[in-house]
Design an enzyme around this catalytic site. Sequence first.
Site, short mmCIF file in Angstrom:
data_model
loop_
_atom_site.label_atom_id
_atom_site.label_comp_id
_atom_site.label_asym_id
_atom_site.label_seq_id
_atom_site.Cartn_x
_atom_site.Cartn_y
_atom_site.Cartn_z
CG ASP A 128 -0.30 -0.29 2.49
OD1 ASP A 128 1.04 -0.31 2.49
OD2 ASP A 128 -1.15 -0.44 3.56
NE ARG A 138 -4.17 1.70 2.90
CZ ARG A 138 -4.59 0.21 2.95
NH1 ARG A 138 -3.96 -0.34 3.79
NH2 ARG A 138 -5.55 -0.03 2.43
N PRO A 169 8.92 -6.21 3.79
CG PRO A 169 6.59 -6.72 3.00
CD PRO A 169 7.69 -7.73 3.55
CE1 TYR A 212 2.92 -4.59 6.97
CE2 TYR A 212 2.31 -2.18 7.10
CZ TYR A 212 2.32 -3.47 6.49
OH TYR A 212 2.28 -3.45 5.06
C1 LIG Z 1 1.00 -7.87 4.23
C2 LIG Z 1 1.63 -7.47 3.17
C3 LIG Z 1 1.93 -6.36 3.01
C4 LIG Z 1 2.62 -5.77 1.99
N1 LIG Z 1 2.98 -4.32 2.08
C5 LIG Z 1 3.65 -3.72 1.04
C6 LIG Z 1 3.87 -2.18 1.38
O1 LIG Z 1 3.66 -1.71 1.98
N2 LIG Z 1 4.59 -1.79 0.03
C7 LIG Z 1 5.05 -2.53 -0.81
O2 LIG Z 1 5.45 -2.09 -1.94
N3 LIG Z 1 4.69 -3.84 -0.92
C8 LIG Z 1 4.12 -4.56 0.04
N4 LIG Z 1 3.70 -5.72 0.10
C9 LIG Z 1 4.58 -6.49 -0.99
C10 LIG Z 1 3.56 -6.38 -2.32
O3 LIG Z 1 2.17 -7.11 -2.15
C11 LIG Z 1 4.13 -7.32 -3.32
O4 LIG Z 1 5.83 -6.95 -3.25
C12 LIG Z 1 3.49 -7.02 -4.76
O5 LIG Z 1 2.21 -7.48 -4.79
C13 LIG Z 1 4.47 -7.79 -5.48
O6 LIG Z 1 3.89 -7.80 -7.02
P1 LIG Z 1 3.90 -8.95 -8.17
O7 LIG Z 1 2.88 -8.49 -9.11
O8 LIG Z 1 5.17 -9.07 -8.25
O9 LIG Z 1 3.49 -10.20 -7.42
P2 LIG Z 1 1.93 -10.46 -6.69
O10 LIG Z 1 0.94 -9.16 -6.43
O11 LIG Z 1 2.27 -11.67 -5.90
O12 LIG Z 1 1.29 -10.94 -8.17
C14 LIG Z 1 1.32 -12.29 -8.72
C15 LIG Z 1 0.02 -12.43 -9.51
O13 LIG Z 1 0.26 -13.79 -10.40
C16 LIG Z 1 -0.81 -14.60 -10.13
N5 LIG Z 1 -0.14 -15.98 -10.20
C17 LIG Z 1 0.47 -16.51 -9.48
N6 LIG Z 1 0.96 -17.77 -9.83
C18 LIG Z 1 0.17 -17.73 -11.14
C19 LIG Z 1 0.18 -18.80 -12.09
N7 LIG Z 1 0.66 -20.12 -11.99
N8 LIG Z 1 -0.73 -18.66 -12.98
C20 LIG Z 1 -1.44 -17.84 -13.30
N9 LIG Z 1 -1.17 -16.70 -12.51
C21 LIG Z 1 -0.63 -16.74 -11.29
C22 LIG Z 1 -1.38 -14.37 -8.77
O14 LIG Z 1 -2.90 -14.69 -8.76
C23 LIG Z 1 -1.30 -12.71 -8.62
O15 LIG Z 1 -2.29 -12.02 -9.12
C24 LIG Z 1 3.25 -6.25 1.08
C25 LIG Z 1 2.87 -7.77 0.90
C26 LIG Z 1 1.94 -8.36 1.89
C27 LIG Z 1 1.80 -9.73 1.75
#
Ligand SMILES: Cc1cc2nc3c(=O)[nH]c(=O)nc-3n(C[C@H](O)[C@H](O)[C@H](O)COP(=O)(O)OP(=O)(O)OC[C@H]3O[C@@H](n4cnc5c(N)ncnc54)[C@H](O)[C@@H]3O)c2cc1C
Length: 620
Positions: A52, A242, A329, A250
């Site tokens: 976020d 927010r 994070p 957290y």
């Molecule tokens: C509790 C929490 C708090 C966080 N707080 C922060 C924050 O404050 N600031 C920040 O910058 N980051 C934060 N993060 C981290 C952030 O959410 C992630 O770094 C970010 O979402 C990564 O983006 P991404 O697109 O790489 O992966 P993801 O967001 O994980 O997206 C991956 C996507 O791929 C899809 N997928 C997975 N496997 C497959 C498959 N085999 N086939 C098809 N689709 C698939 C999933 O459904 C998902 O939609 C937090 C994470 C968590 C859990």
Amino acid sequence: MPVRFARHSEVDVLIIGAGPAGLMCANALANARVNVRIVDQRAFKITAGYGDGISPRTIELLQSYGLAERLLKECSQIHLAAFYNPSSTGGIELTKRTSNITAPSARYPFEAALHQGAIQDIFLDSMSSLGVEVERSTMPTSIELSKNEDELTDPTSYPVRVVLQRLDQSEDEQEEIVHAKFVIGGDGAHSWTRKQFDITMDGEQSDAIWGVVDFVPDTDFPDIRNKCLAQSNYGSMFLLPREEDRVRAYVQLEDRDVINPVTGRVDKDRMGPEEILQTAQKSLKPYKLTRKSEFLWWTIYSVGQRVASKFSIKNRIFVAGDACHTHSPKAGKRPKFSPFPGLVTMELPGQGMNASINDSHNLAWKVAQVIRGWADMSLLSTYESERRKFALELIAFDKMWSTLVCEKPLTEQNSDGVSSEHVLKTFQTDFTSGIGIHYHPSVVVNDTYQELASGLVLGKRVPPYKFMRAADGRPFELQDLLPSDSLFKLLVFTGEFSDPLQQARVESMVADLQKPQSFLNRYATPGDSRFDVITISKDRKDKFDFLQLPTLLRSHWSKAFVDDTDPTGSFGGEGYSYFGVGSEGALVAVRPDGYVGAIAPLDRAEVLDAYFASFMKIPA
Ligand SMILES: Cc1cc2nc3c(=O)[nH]c(=O)nc-3n(C[C@H](O)[C@H](O)[C@H](O)COP(=O)(O)OP(=O)(O)OC[C@H]3O[C@@H](n4cnc5c(N)ncnc54)[C@H](O)[C@@H]3O)c2cc1C
């Protein structure tokens, strides 16, 4: 038994995963008019939770796609950070309130807090307007990369074969075989794509476990609308304001409360949001913290600090986002001592989502250039060299930070200790805000003539500054003249054009740029320009006649600017000195992602010819 035929299709780019990395990439490629598809195994988009915090640099790059306005409308802006420590009466008290971001050149000097679902909606709506939708309930079941070198090196070939399975269709319509030129795995920390090619993740698991709850608070805590880090004798917590009236808490949890002793893993059944809030309430005493709303989202999680050993397979399959690096994070290691005793976890503002968005921003324009036949495949290698290095630096910084806050505080008895000012200064570098991202020399980052424009650092993003449009005196933000539109921008700092000597130098430079071997002609693609020439003269708006500029420097009346104050005299007029450009002027090539690629003196335009020749291709 009926024979089933799978449908075959071709696509330029197939993206697996519609999180921030995948969506950013799909949107950027759609903007570049690349034929792209994006699939996600989830049936529905996310509506709450996860990341976020959008950093100042990420806001700048969203602005370059025209997406920042909506983010800024919907988010909560975090300008201040407050630190609370144990007081003599047993509760907590304010130690310091300071600025959340200290990056002097940030255009948006704050963090934008908005739940990840809303951030993803911004990409989804933009993509939709460009005709690209996420194909949901769809996942790959196999991926193969051709071993034929001719195919791999031919950018027009489709060497990746992916079998897609649709989970929401009848059995005989479930399977599709996609032949793609490029595949991008944005499929998160447990990346399927990464695992298919045995790419290892190097690093370690964080020892901190966090409980996270989103809710609307009822509180008398004075810093509820600031980012707040608090350590009490009951433990540490972190509050983040927010959108609307919401907050996120957290809370650092004890292993014994959340780890299943049999599996050794975090077990969400052992603790719920109510218990997480109760832990937060204890840490925040004597202040009250209850909730006015249902819990909007909650989780318990622990993440590692890991980086993938490779970000690409043969420059045909890439991994981006959490698929190639994960960061704690909010958390560092638990310190024994801290200059701010409350600072168990001082975070790098939400790097996971920001790093993911920045990966895709770096990769998308390179893929688009190669698909258009504008750049050599070798350009794609700079994705791994630039972004893997950044991921490693981020993790090193994260560790350095954790170690720093573990040092003994500076006191009369402990003169070797670390001062609270030093800790704060380290936190508030432009690295944490994303502004400090610095790509090292490569085919797309030259390392010569830096002295001609010391404020436009080779490999760093162009900082913001306002110049006046010569034709009508309207102030323009330079960053807005550098949209992420696949074009290289040539910034021509002419110096004082009204000085006859300088004018002669500029005219000679223009003659060089008009030669057949000049990059502007060599790589000209009729009807589809690869370059945008922007002129910035060191002249006065009331005296300067922009029509005197050679036509190459004013392809349209809107392309010529002067470094002068705005018509009311309130700002501007010091751009040359801010960017360290002298009266002799300079040529500056800016990459499509807004990073400075090359600098040359006006009388050495061939420096830019050589720069572009190292990765650009002559049109077929
Ligand atoms: C509790 C929490 C708090 C966080 N707080 C922060 C924050 O404050 N600031 C920040 O910058 N980051 C934060 N993060 C981290 C952030 O959410 C992630 O770094 C970010 O979402 C990564 O983006 P991404 O697109 O790489 O992966 P993801 O967001 O994980 O997206 C991956 C996507 O791929 C899809 N997928 C997975 N496997 C497959 C498959 N085999 N086939 C098809 N689709 C698939 C999933 O459904 C998902 O939609 C937090 C994470 C968590 C859990």
